[in-house]
Design a protein around this motif. Structure first.
Motif, PDB file in Angstrom:
ATOM      1  N   SER A 285       0.861  -1.176   0.000  1.00 47.38           N
ATOM      2  CA  SER A 285       0.000   0.000   0.000  1.00 47.38           C
ATOM      3  C   SER A 285       0.901   1.230   0.000  1.00 47.38           C
ATOM      4  O   SER A 285       1.796   1.342   0.833  1.00 47.38           O
ATOM      5  CB  SER A 285      -0.862  -0.066   1.264  1.00 47.38           C
TER       6      SER A 285
ATOM      7  N   LEU B 262      -2.786   3.870  -2.852  1.00 42.94           N
ATOM      8  CA  LEU B 262      -2.906   2.911  -3.958  1.00 42.94           C
ATOM      9  C   LEU B 262      -2.244   1.605  -3.540  1.00 42.94           C
ATOM     10  O   LEU B 262      -1.206   1.614  -2.879  1.00 42.94           O
ATOM     11  CB  LEU B 262      -2.184   3.410  -5.218  1.00 42.94           C
ATOM     12  N   GLN B 263      -2.833   0.501  -3.993  1.00 45.01           N
ATOM     13  CA  GLN B 263      -2.199  -0.810  -3.833  1.00 45.01           C
ATOM     14  C   GLN B 263      -1.402  -1.087  -5.094  1.00 45.01           C
ATOM     15  O   GLN B 263      -1.877  -0.787  -6.203  1.00 45.01           O
ATOM     16  CB  GLN B 263      -3.271  -1.898  -3.696  1.00 45.01           C
TER      17      GLN B 263
ATOM     18  N   ARG C  45      -6.953   4.165  -8.664  1.00 47.98           N
ATOM     19  CA  ARG C  45      -7.887   4.667  -7.636  1.00 47.98           C
ATOM     20  C   ARG C  45      -9.320   4.205  -7.948  1.00 47.98           C
ATOM     21  O   ARG C  45      -9.759   4.232  -9.104  1.00 47.98           O
ATOM     22  CB  ARG C  45      -7.848   6.187  -7.539  1.00 47.98           C
TER      23      ARG C  45
ATOM     24  N   SER D  51      -7.341  -0.408  -3.949  1.00 47.74           N
ATOM     25  CA  SER D  51      -6.952   0.995  -3.775  1.00 47.74           C
ATOM     26  C   SER D  51      -8.129   1.800  -3.234  1.00 47.74           C
ATOM     27  O   SER D  51      -9.287   1.406  -3.396  1.00 47.74           O
ATOM     28  CB  SER D  51      -6.476   1.589  -5.113  1.00 47.74           C
TER      29      SER D  51
END
Ligand code: MLT
Length: 263
Positions: free
Chosen positions: A3, A11-12, A54, A59
């Motif tokens: 992350s 965001l991931q 996103r 995310s």
């Protein structure tokens, strides 16, 4: 997955391997997992950076509209946060490709090469924009299943729908897990995205243009015109594929990308 904090949201991202950075940007309404076959192949020799945009995957959701420039800014900030200062090979599918044109326009010094997969440069027609508005209303009323129902049969080729049911089901589950407001925010952003056709003649980096032979969303004839307008383009039609060529035929897709990268 890790992350990463950007100003205002997280965001991931899957960040695997080392070497030339390859930034893989997924299509609508999917997530990083559509690139699994490419991560498995290319993380042996390159740095593969594969975010959930996103509002998608894991995310954070960001209030809409999420425009193509917003997504592009996120990606530049993501690279900064990951300490990636080298120019990247930007590989975007469909929505990922729309973002790619914006990323190239705004951050040309960060792009080593472009790979435009199953994507378009034109803006939504009035009819397409009206259909997006209707879908935004529906998704808020009915949830993500209406997006899955409307899109799945258009994403895959007829042969993939028949012969790769597990893959189709896997992507349906990804769509069903996508937050409703993430879907709505991206639909709003795509509805108002600008026509980017004029950027094509300014692209001065090597560009691979790829399309599934049965893609009905960004058809081969339209993508061929994109390739023809880019000076340094390489053209590849991926057989037995619809709109999701890297998933439906990863062998041909990965071979073409390997050859392109080797040059
Ligand atoms: C995608 O695959 O990203 C979508 O089909 C793009 C779009 O709806 O225009």
């Amino acid at each position: 997955m890790k992350s990463v904090a950007l100003p205002g949201h997280r965001l991931q991202v899957l960040d695997r391997g080392a070497g030339t950075p390859l930034l893989f940007v997924h299509g609508f309404p999917l997530d990083h997992s559509m690139w699994q076959a490419q991560v498995d192949c290319f993380s042996q020799r390159c740095r593969t950076i594969v975010p959930d945009l996103r509002g998608f995957g894991k995310s954070d959701v960001h209030p809409g509209p999420n425009g193509m420039e917003d997504f592009a800014d996120d990606l530049a900030q993501l690279l900064d946060a990951l300490g990636e200062t080298q120019p990247v090979v930007f590989i975007g599918l469909s929505l990922g490709g729309y973002i790619g044109w914006q990323f190239f326009q705004k951050y040309p010094e960060r792009v080593l090469a472009l790979v435009a997969c199953d994507t378009r440069t034109v803006a939504d027609s009035p009819e397409a924009a009206a259909a997006r508005s209707a879908m935004i209303d529906r998704v808020r009323r009915e949830g993500a299943s209406c997006v899955a129902d409307a899109m799945i049969s258009r994403l895959f080729s007829p042969s993939s729908l028949q012969q790769q049911p597990e893959l189709v089901e896997q992507m349906r589950q990804v769509i069903l897990r996508t937050p409703v407001e993430g879907l709505a925010a991206a639909l709003e952003g795509m509805r108002t995205r600008p026509d980017m056709t004029r950027i094509l003649e300014k692209i001065d980096v090597p560009t691979l243009v790829m399309v599934g032979e049965h893609d009905v969303v960004s058809p081969p004839d339209e993508m061929r015109q994109i390739a023809d307008k880019i000076y340094h383009s390489v053209w590849c039609v991926v057989p037995h594929s619809g709109h999701l060529s890297p998933l439906e035929n990863p062998t041909v897709f990965n071979d073409a990308l390997t050859e392109f990268l080797s040059k």
